[in-house]
Every structure is written in C-alpha cells, then in structure tokens.
Design a protein around this motif. Sequence first.
Motif, PDB file in Angstrom:
ATOM      1  N   LEU A 116       0.785  -1.229   0.000  1.00  0.00           N
ATOM      2  CA  LEU A 116       0.000   0.000   0.000  1.00  0.00           C
ATOM      3  C   LEU A 116       0.822   1.286   0.000  1.00  0.00           C
ATOM      4  N   PHE A 117       2.078   1.204   0.490  1.00  0.00           N
ATOM      5  CA  PHE A 117       2.876   2.427   0.575  1.00  0.00           C
ATOM      6  C   PHE A 117       4.213   2.327  -0.148  1.00  0.00           C
ATOM      7  N   VAL A 118       5.063   1.395   0.262  1.00  0.00           N
ATOM      8  CA  VAL A 118       6.438   1.366  -0.241  1.00  0.00           C
ATOM      9  C   VAL A 118       6.478   1.125  -1.747  1.00  0.00           C
ATOM     10  N   GLY A 119       5.753   0.130  -2.224  1.00  0.00           N
ATOM     11  CA  GLY A 119       5.736  -0.152  -3.665  1.00  0.00           C
ATOM     12  C   GLY A 119       5.231   1.022  -4.488  1.00  0.00           C
ATOM     13  N   PRO A 120       4.034   1.542  -4.183  1.00  0.00           N
ATOM     14  CA  PRO A 120       3.540   2.697  -4.934  1.00  0.00           C
ATOM     15  C   PRO A 120       4.446   3.928  -4.811  1.00  0.00           C
ATOM     16  N   PHE A 121       5.002   4.141  -3.628  1.00  0.00           N
ATOM     17  CA  PHE A 121       5.898   5.273  -3.436  1.00  0.00           C
ATOM     18  C   PHE A 121       7.133   5.135  -4.317  1.00  0.00           C
ATOM     19  N   THR A 122       7.705   3.937  -4.353  1.00  0.00           N
ATOM     20  CA  THR A 122       8.899   3.684  -5.157  1.00  0.00           C
ATOM     21  C   THR A 122       8.603   3.889  -6.642  1.00  0.00           C
ATOM     22  N   ARG A 123       7.492   3.369  -7.101  1.00  0.00           N
ATOM     23  CA  ARG A 123       7.110   3.579  -8.515  1.00  0.00           C
ATOM     24  C   ARG A 123       6.876   5.063  -8.792  1.00  0.00           C
ATOM     25  N   GLY A 124       6.319   5.763  -7.822  1.00  0.00           N
ATOM     26  CA  GLY A 124       6.121   7.204  -7.969  1.00  0.00           C
ATOM     27  C   GLY A 124       7.445   7.953  -8.101  1.00  0.00           C
ATOM     28  N   LEU A 125       8.451   7.527  -7.325  1.00  0.00           N
ATOM     29  CA  LEU A 125       9.783   8.127  -7.452  1.00  0.00           C
ATOM     30  C   LEU A 125      10.339   7.934  -8.862  1.00  0.00           C
ATOM     31  N   ALA A 170      11.505  10.143 -14.259  1.00  0.00           N
ATOM     32  CA  ALA A 170      11.272  10.140 -15.711  1.00  0.00           C
ATOM     33  C   ALA A 170      10.703  11.477 -16.169  1.00  0.00           C
ATOM     34  N   PHE A 171       9.790  12.031 -15.373  1.00  0.00           N
ATOM     35  CA  PHE A 171       9.213  13.334 -15.721  1.00  0.00           C
ATOM     36  C   PHE A 171      10.286  14.420 -15.723  1.00  0.00           C
ATOM     37  N   LEU A 172      11.097  14.459 -14.645  1.00  0.00           N
ATOM     38  CA  LEU A 172      12.140  15.490 -14.556  1.00  0.00           C
ATOM     39  C   LEU A 172      13.164  15.349 -15.680  1.00  0.00           C
ATOM     40  N   GLU A 179      12.381   6.441 -20.039  1.00  0.00           N
ATOM     41  CA  GLU A 179      11.010   6.059 -19.698  1.00  0.00           C
ATOM     42  C   GLU A 179      10.999   5.327 -18.359  1.00  0.00           C
ATOM     43  N   ALA A 180       9.836   5.362 -17.733  1.00  0.00           N
ATOM     44  CA  ALA A 180       9.628   4.640 -16.476  1.00  0.00           C
ATOM     45  C   ALA A 180       8.710   3.462 -16.757  1.00  0.00           C
ATOM     46  N   VAL A 181       9.153   2.294 -16.328  1.00  0.00           N
ATOM     47  CA  VAL A 181       8.338   1.089 -16.433  1.00  0.00           C
ATOM     48  C   VAL A 181       8.316   0.463 -15.046  1.00  0.00           C
ATOM     49  N   ALA A 182       7.177   0.606 -14.369  1.00  0.00           N
ATOM     50  CA  ALA A 182       7.026   0.154 -12.976  1.00  0.00           C
ATOM     51  C   ALA A 182       8.130   0.812 -12.138  1.00  0.00           C
ATOM     52  N   ALA A 183       9.026   0.032 -11.534  1.00  0.00           N
ATOM     53  CA  ALA A 183      10.086   0.586 -10.689  1.00  0.00           C
ATOM     54  C   ALA A 183      11.422   0.641 -11.420  1.00  0.00           C
ATOM     55  N   VAL A 184      11.383   0.621 -12.747  1.00  0.00           N
ATOM     56  CA  VAL A 184      12.599   0.671 -13.562  1.00  0.00           C
ATOM     57  C   VAL A 184      12.611   1.978 -14.351  1.00  0.00           C
ATOM     58  N   LEU A 185      13.728   2.669 -14.256  1.00  0.00           N
ATOM     59  CA  LEU A 185      13.970   3.877 -15.037  1.00  0.00           C
ATOM     60  C   LEU A 185      14.996   3.487 -16.088  1.00  0.00           C
ATOM     61  N   GLN A 230      16.901  -0.096 -11.545  1.00  0.00           N
ATOM     62  CA  GLN A 230      15.695  -0.564 -10.884  1.00  0.00           C
ATOM     63  C   GLN A 230      15.744  -0.053  -9.457  1.00  0.00           C
ATOM     64  N   VAL A 231      14.725   0.651  -9.057  1.00  0.00           N
ATOM     65  CA  VAL A 231      14.672   1.207  -7.705  1.00  0.00           C
ATOM     66  C   VAL A 231      13.966   0.194  -6.808  1.00  0.00           C
ATOM     67  N   LEU A 232      14.718  -0.323  -5.861  1.00  0.00           N
ATOM     68  CA  LEU A 232      14.210  -1.322  -4.932  1.00  0.00           C
ATOM     69  C   LEU A 232      14.074  -0.714  -3.539  1.00  0.00           C
ATOM     70  N   ALA A 233      13.483  -1.478  -2.632  1.00  0.00           N
ATOM     71  CA  ALA A 233      13.457  -1.051  -1.232  1.00  0.00           C
ATOM     72  C   ALA A 233      14.900  -0.845  -0.799  1.00  0.00           C
ATOM     73  N   GLY A 234      15.159   0.207  -0.086  1.00  0.00           N
ATOM     74  CA  GLY A 234      16.526   0.547   0.290  1.00  0.00           C
ATOM     75  C   GLY A 234      17.103   1.615  -0.619  1.00  0.00           C
ATOM     76  N   CYS A 235      16.610   1.670  -1.847  1.00  0.00           N
ATOM     77  CA  CYS A 235      17.056   2.703  -2.803  1.00  0.00           C
ATOM     78  C   CYS A 235      16.052   3.849  -2.866  1.00  0.00           C
ATOM     79  N   ASN A 236      14.961   3.728  -2.138  1.00  0.00           N
ATOM     80  CA  ASN A 236      13.920   4.750  -2.168  1.00  0.00           C
ATOM     81  C   ASN A 236      14.018   5.720  -0.990  1.00  0.00           C
ATOM     82  N   ALA A 237      15.023   5.560  -0.159  1.00  0.00           N
ATOM     83  CA  ALA A 237      15.306   6.409   1.008  1.00  0.00           C
ATOM     84  C   ALA A 237      14.205   6.381   2.065  1.00  0.00           C
ATOM     85  N   VAL A 238      13.310   5.409   1.983  1.00  0.00           N
ATOM     86  CA  VAL A 238      12.236   5.314   2.976  1.00  0.00           C
ATOM     87  C   VAL A 238      12.811   5.015   4.361  1.00  0.00           C
TER      88      VAL A 238
END
Length: 176
Positions: A32-41, A46-48, A57-63, A73-81
């Motif tokens: 509910l939080f970490v996965g969606p947050f990571t994909r949002g990052l 990709a937008f910036l 391009e952004a595909v799920a958690a891969v830039l 690929q942005v994984l847990a631990g790479c999202n600074a949560v």
Amino acid sequence: MLKSPALRYLGLFLILTVALFSVLATPWAERLFVGPFTRGLVHACAFLIGLFDHRVEAVAAVLQFTDGRGAVQVLAGCNAVEVCALLTAAILAFPGKIRYGLIGAAAGIVALQAINLLRIISLLYLSRGSQEVFEFFHNYVWDAMIGLEGLLIFFFWSRWQSRREAADRVAAEAAA
C-alpha cells in the motif's frame, strides 16, 4: 522513569525506530505504501529527465533509456524510505513541541527525497558507462551521501527548533 534527558531521548528514539521499521516491514505497508511510493519516485525521475532528455522512460520501478543502453531498478533501500524513517524517529524523539517535530519531519522527508531523485537520475546516467563506476557510486558514494544528508537535516532542524522554542518563551514572557 529515566531521569537523564539523553537516555529518555535514546529510549524514545529506539521505540519510534522499531515501530516505524516494524510497520515498514509488513506486507501491507509494502503493497500500500512502499511499492507505490517507489514507482512514484521512478515516474517523477522520468518526468524530470523528460524536461531535458526524451530518451528515458519509467516502467514500474525501472527507469531506463529507450535505446536499452542503461537502466536502474529502484528497490526497497534505494527509495530512502528507511532513512526517512530514521530521521522522523530522531526528530520526533527530540524534546520540544510536537508541532515543530512534525514540521521538521515533513521538511526533512521532502529534502531527503529531493536528493534521492538526484541520486536515482545520476545513477541512471552512470549506468550507461562503466559498471564499476556505477557500482561504486551506488554502493558507497550515494549511500553515504543520503545518510549524511539525514544527519545534517537533523542537526539543522534541532538548531531551528531550539531557536523557535526560545522565541516562543520570549513571546510568552512578553505577553505575560
């Protein structure tokens, strides 16, 4: 009851840290939080980047670059949560008004995530070059920088909070 302010702070910090990390470790927090947050990052990166470079391009958690020559690929631990959780625990455990703690935690999280966006973007561009250089920056330089930023935010916030508390005392004495 702990009489030492340092021990009270340390105890509350440990309790808050364990509580926050325990919540983050649950499957529902991941879903509910970490996965969606990571994909949002990843999508924010990709937008910036898209403002200047349309090859990303952004595909799920891969830039990734659309030409296939570099991706992260942005994984847990790479999202600074986790760093955000530690910073939040450190700030909220600090003696003072909870309002200032909440302001500090929110501002600190925003600052940490802004730097994390730069981290992810830089790693994407480093991924196009030497794997050794990418690994060095990923595993050592940026991990240390994110941790150091968390410490600096805490130190600057604690100074700001102390000044706010002093200003509040002066204002209360003047009103009395």
